[in-house]
Design an enzyme around this catalytic site. Structure first.
Site, PDB file in Angstrom:
ATOM      1  N   ALA A  64      -8.533   9.314  -2.847  1.00 21.84           N
ATOM      2  CA  ALA A  64      -9.110   9.230  -1.509  1.00 21.84           C
ATOM      3  C   ALA A  64     -10.496   9.860  -1.517  1.00 21.84           C
ATOM      4  O   ALA A  64     -10.844  10.637  -2.416  1.00 21.84           O
ATOM      5  CB  ALA A  64      -8.211   9.939  -0.501  1.00 21.84           C
ATOM      6  N   GLY A 109      -4.761   8.437  -4.271  1.00 23.72           N
ATOM      7  CA  GLY A 109      -4.626   7.163  -3.577  1.00 23.72           C
ATOM      8  C   GLY A 109      -4.709   5.974  -4.504  1.00 23.72           C
ATOM      9  O   GLY A 109      -4.150   4.908  -4.209  1.00 23.72           O
ATOM     10  N   GLU A 112      -1.295   5.609  -5.966  1.00 21.59           N
ATOM     11  CA  GLU A 112      -0.442   5.095  -4.887  1.00 21.59           C
ATOM     12  C   GLU A 112      -0.703   3.614  -4.629  1.00 21.59           C
ATOM     13  O   GLU A 112       0.229   2.846  -4.373  1.00 21.59           O
ATOM     14  CB  GLU A 112      -0.668   5.921  -3.625  1.00 21.59           C
ATOM     15  N   GLU A 132      -3.097  15.749  -5.828  1.00 20.54           N
ATOM     16  CA  GLU A 132      -3.347  16.286  -4.487  1.00 20.54           C
ATOM     17  C   GLU A 132      -3.006  17.762  -4.381  1.00 20.54           C
ATOM     18  O   GLU A 132      -3.627  18.494  -3.599  1.00 20.54           O
ATOM     19  CB  GLU A 132      -2.537  15.491  -3.449  1.00 20.54           C
TER      20      GLU A 132
END
Length: 258
Positions: A64, A109, A112, A132
């Site tokens: 992200a 992300g 993911e 994270e």
């Protein structure tokens, strides 16, 4: 579109996250563009298969956008996570096969996003991870859940708690990547797989994706019952008639998605 590119060729739609200066990090604008393209492709009969990759040779998606993450509070953080999950749910539940061509870092992300795809083919320089924890947060786009379903509780705990990267070969060993190829062979390999899928029976592909996804959400007897119903739907299709006739006649099947 500024952040996401798309190209349709031979019924294969290639979607490229195009922020190479940011290692293709996902901000809200990029997620919106990605979701719009995926939703359009889902309803487009000219699209049979989707490939998702990243621009450049360093990153699939490196995570992200930290500059956005740094400004979030509890409410905006939850909103961002819910939206990201919604986008990735659309990918996972797309009735057309979606292949992640992982051409470098797939972190946070990015990991993911790859996990939301139905197949993950990685170049040998790829790195996967959920780092994270090192930012004082947990994955918000499904990392604690899809990773556990793919690699098991133990490995998921390890990757999520330590936040360390794993190599492409290790990702293949634990079931996170379907297979690994040399960097220069990634797109040709992915294209070959996509072409095979594009020539398969669309209804059967969609029913397979749906049955596997739904089956993970319920008890085995219910999942098996769902499979029976999906099998019945396929048996009522023209594609089944074509597929069985082609087999008996020793010729290649030509599926119409009917």
């Amino acid at each position: 579109m500024a952040n996401v590119l798309s190209q349709l060729e031979n019924r294969i739609l290639t979607i490229t996250i195009n922020r190479p200066d940011k290692l293709n990090a996902l901000n809200q604008a990029t997620l919106r563009e990605l979701d719009g393209i995926v939703m359009d492709a889902t309803d487009n009969d000219e699209v049979a298969v989707i490939i998702i990759t990243g621009a450049g040779d360093k990153a699939f998606v490196a995570g992200a956008d930290i500059s956005e993450l740094a400004t979030t509070d509890a409410m905006t953080g939850m909103q961002f996570a819910r939206y990201g999950q919604s986008v990735f749910n659309h990918i996972e539940n797309c009735g057309k096969p979606v292949i992640a061509a992982v051409n470098g870092f797939a972190l946070g992300g990015g990991c993911e996003l790859a996990m939301a795809c139905h197949l993950r083919i990685a170049s040998d320089n790829a790195k996967f991870g959920q780092p994270e924890i090192k930012l004082g947060v947990i994955p918000g786009f499904g990392g604690t859940q899809r990773l556990t379903r793919l690699v098991g509780k133990g490995k998921s705990m390890e990757m999520n708690l330590l936040g360390d990267m794993v190599s492409a070969d290790k990702a293949e060993q634990i079931g996170l990547a379907n297979w690994v190829v040399p960097q220069g062979e990634l797109l040709p390999t992915v294209t070959k797989v996509a072409e095979q899928l594009a020539n398969s029976a669309p209804i059967a592909l969609s029913m397979t994706i749906d049955a596997i996804n739904k089956g993970l959400e319920c008890a085995l007897p219910d999942a098996l019952d769902y499979e029976v119903k999906a099998f019945g739907i396929c048996c009522a299709s023209e594609d089944k008639n074509e597929g069985t006739a082609a087999f008996l006649e020793k010729r290649a099947a030509k599926f119409a998605g009917k």
